[in-house]
Design an enzyme around this catalytic site. Sequence first.
Site, mmCIF file in Angstrom:
data_model
loop_
_atom_site.group_PDB
_atom_site.id
_atom_site.type_symbol
_atom_site.label_atom_id
_atom_site.label_comp_id
_atom_site.label_asym_id
_atom_site.label_seq_id
_atom_site.Cartn_x
_atom_site.Cartn_y
_atom_site.Cartn_z
ATOM 1 N N ASP B 10 18.663 61.166 3.117
ATOM 2 C CA ASP B 10 18.642 60.523 4.273
ATOM 3 C C ASP B 10 17.888 59.374 4.227
ATOM 4 O OD1 ASP B 10 18.554 60.451 7.032
ATOM 5 O OD2 ASP B 10 16.546 61.610 7.294
ATOM 6 N N ASP B 12 16.239 57.634 7.555
ATOM 7 C CA ASP B 12 15.281 57.120 8.427
ATOM 8 C C ASP B 12 14.057 58.339 8.094
ATOM 9 O OD1 ASP B 12 16.001 55.092 9.997
ATOM 10 O OD2 ASP B 12 17.611 56.255 10.684
ATOM 11 N N ASP B 138 14.449 64.887 6.592
ATOM 12 C CA ASP B 138 13.311 65.116 7.505
ATOM 13 C C ASP B 138 13.869 65.936 8.595
ATOM 14 O OD1 ASP B 138 14.577 62.662 8.700
ATOM 15 O OD2 ASP B 138 12.925 63.115 10.008
#
Lengths: 179, 179
Positions: B10, B12, B138
């Site tokens: 991922d 961000d 996250d």
Amino acid sequence: MDMKKRIAIDMDEVMADTGVRLMDLCNEFCNEEEPLTVTTLRGKRLAEIRPAFAEAIHTHLADTQFFRDLPVIEDSQRVIRKLHRHYDIFIATAAMEVPASFTAKYEWLEEHFPFLAKKNYVFCGDKSIIRADYLIDDNPRQLRSFQGEGLLYDAPHNDIETEFPRMNSWEDVERYFFE
Amino acid sequence: MDMKKRIAIDMDEVMADTGVRLMDLCNEFCNEEEPLTVTTLRGKRLAEIRPAFAEAIHTHLADTQFFRDLPVIEDSQRVIRKLHRHYDIFIATAAMEVPASFTAKYEWLEEHFPFLAKKNYVFCGDKSIIRADYLIDDNPRQLRSFQGEGLLYDAPHNDIETEFPRMNSWEDVERYFFE
């Protein structure tokens, strides 16, 4: 847990008529007495039979608006809407080859396929990354790297391919999944 | 046939420090005597503890430049470069939530991770579509819908999650894959 099977669908030459638009632009550009038709293009690649237009193809594809106005391929809206009721539909387009196309492709999908969830749009490069049961694509290379069942959507450039079930139209796709 | 295992990563709050940038913007916006820090933000969501800033978050995310200048998370370049030699690395970012971000995210990856192939960038929404052995993210919701092994990259908002191995830093990721 969603038990629906999942179909990933390519955009260019499957939902959006990239091929016919490029042929039209080529005919304008070359201005020959006998313009190309879908029939004369059969089994060939535009860039090979009209090399003078090859560079212009890249210029068109790099135009941020090119993908915004493409015609919708016949019956794709009706059949994808029907598939959508029985399968999870994801749109998987090799947008990374033409990053200028991102916004135009997103807006085109929003306009012509408003019933599909935006979270199911996938802009990728290599479709081996797609986890789905089926992939409908005109590109045999992408179908080969895909790990589910590949369905080849007919296009002039893939005429000689015999490795995958060939879908000559969206009516063929409808029959494949519903008959 | 490529036999390398595949890691999807991922962007961000894993590669790009979206969280700290938003906290800084929030501190500017709220102009309080005790600005937020990474420590005071722990276990909380910015939009919840600074509701006055909640709407501004969306405005920032919709800015086509927001994602272009984000700081690179510490050690991510070094560790991803090392992983890249032993695994197939794909970048999987939920860009469909913020379509204005497409170009900025593409250019950011090109600048900071030039050794990754662009065909391995994936802009998607729902990461259940990602076919990979590992996903480092996250967002526990994305890890839950992913079908491989999920690794939770630590962020203030995911403090209470215990379902996935927690990576507190890229050094943790390095240890996970190489020790």
